[in-house]
Design a protein around this motif. Sequence first.
Motif, PDB file in Angstrom:
ATOM      1  N   SER A 168      -5.548  21.822 -19.634  1.00 48.00           N
ATOM      2  CA  SER A 168      -5.421  22.727 -20.779  1.00 48.00           C
ATOM      3  C   SER A 168      -4.649  23.991 -20.427  1.00 48.00           C
ATOM      4  CB  SER A 168      -6.797  23.096 -21.318  1.00 48.00           C
ATOM      5  OG  SER A 168      -7.505  23.894 -20.395  1.00 48.00           O
ATOM      6  N   THR A 182     -15.712  10.739 -19.852  1.00 50.37           N
ATOM      7  CA  THR A 182     -15.907  10.645 -18.410  1.00 50.37           C
ATOM      8  C   THR A 182     -15.035  11.624 -17.625  1.00 50.37           C
ATOM      9  OG1 THR A 182     -14.293   8.858 -18.228  1.00 50.37           O
ATOM     10  CG2 THR A 182     -16.605   8.236 -18.516  1.00 50.37           C
ATOM     11  N   ALA A 183     -14.137  12.328 -18.285  1.00 50.40           N
ATOM     12  CA  ALA A 183     -13.272  13.274 -17.580  1.00 50.40           C
ATOM     13  C   ALA A 183     -14.094  14.466 -17.099  1.00 50.40           C
ATOM     14  CB  ALA A 183     -12.152  13.751 -18.495  1.00 50.40           C
ATOM     15  N   THR A 184     -13.744  14.965 -15.932  1.00 49.10           N
ATOM     16  CA  THR A 184     -14.470  16.113 -15.387  1.00 49.10           C
ATOM     17  C   THR A 184     -14.018  17.391 -16.066  1.00 49.10           C
ATOM     18  OG1 THR A 184     -12.844  16.436 -13.635  1.00 49.10           O
ATOM     19  CG2 THR A 184     -14.718  14.978 -13.146  1.00 49.10           C
ATOM     20  N   LYS A 185     -14.896  18.371 -16.059  1.00 48.46           N
ATOM     21  CA  LYS A 185     -14.579  19.662 -16.688  1.00 48.46           C
ATOM     22  C   LYS A 185     -13.405  20.336 -15.969  1.00 48.46           C
ATOM     23  CE  LYS A 185     -18.235  20.218 -19.475  1.00 48.46           C
ATOM     24  NZ  LYS A 185     -18.175  20.354 -20.876  1.00 48.46           N
ATOM     25  N   GLU A 186     -13.325  20.177 -14.652  1.00 48.95           N
ATOM     26  CA  GLU A 186     -12.242  20.794 -13.892  1.00 48.95           C
ATOM     27  C   GLU A 186     -10.887  20.218 -14.299  1.00 48.95           C
ATOM     28  OE1 GLU A 186     -14.911  19.322 -12.150  1.00 48.95           O
ATOM     29  OE2 GLU A 186     -16.016  21.206 -12.044  1.00 48.95           O
ATOM     30  N   HIS A 187     -10.835  18.913 -14.482  1.00 48.41           N
ATOM     31  CA  HIS A 187      -9.576  18.266 -14.866  1.00 48.41           C
ATOM     32  C   HIS A 187      -9.141  18.724 -16.257  1.00 48.41           C
ATOM     33  CE1 HIS A 187      -6.406  15.310 -15.132  1.00 48.41           C
ATOM     34  NE2 HIS A 187      -6.918  14.889 -16.282  1.00 48.41           N
ATOM     35  N   ILE A 188     -10.075  18.782 -17.185  1.00 48.08           N
ATOM     36  CA  ILE A 188      -9.743  19.210 -18.540  1.00 48.08           C
ATOM     37  C   ILE A 188      -9.283  20.663 -18.544  1.00 48.08           C
ATOM     38  CG2 ILE A 188     -10.720  19.670 -20.827  1.00 48.08           C
ATOM     39  CD1 ILE A 188     -12.304  17.093 -20.508  1.00 48.08           C
ATOM     40  N   LYS A 189      -9.913  21.504 -17.742  1.00 43.30           N
ATOM     41  CA  LYS A 189      -9.509  22.913 -17.660  1.00 43.30           C
ATOM     42  C   LYS A 189      -8.107  23.023 -17.067  1.00 43.30           C
ATOM     43  CE  LYS A 189     -11.063  27.347 -15.804  1.00 43.30           C
ATOM     44  NZ  LYS A 189     -10.525  28.148 -16.857  1.00 43.30           N
ATOM     45  N   GLU A 190      -7.828  22.259 -16.017  1.00 43.10           N
ATOM     46  CA  GLU A 190      -6.507  22.283 -15.381  1.00 43.10           C
ATOM     47  C   GLU A 190      -5.415  21.830 -16.345  1.00 43.10           C
ATOM     48  OE1 GLU A 190      -4.126  19.835 -11.918  1.00 43.10           O
ATOM     49  OE2 GLU A 190      -6.301  19.940 -11.811  1.00 43.10           O
TER      50      GLU A 190
END
Length: 56
Positions: free
Chosen positions: A49, A39-47
């Motif tokens: 990482s 459920t995590a957003t792609k933006e959050h995962i990119k930030e």
Amino acid sequence: MLKFVKGYMESIEGVATYPMISLLIFFVFFVILFWWVFTATKEHIKEVSELPLKED
């Protein structure tokens, strides 16, 4: 040594519930972890990482 441990563990009342409780905690933790990952957003995962690469 094994006989001592087996005899000691058999003398504890309700000892069979401890493995079930630990399995339940393990299962619930990973279900919550998988739910968060999916459920995590792609933006959050990119930030997140990129955090180790950022300089203050």
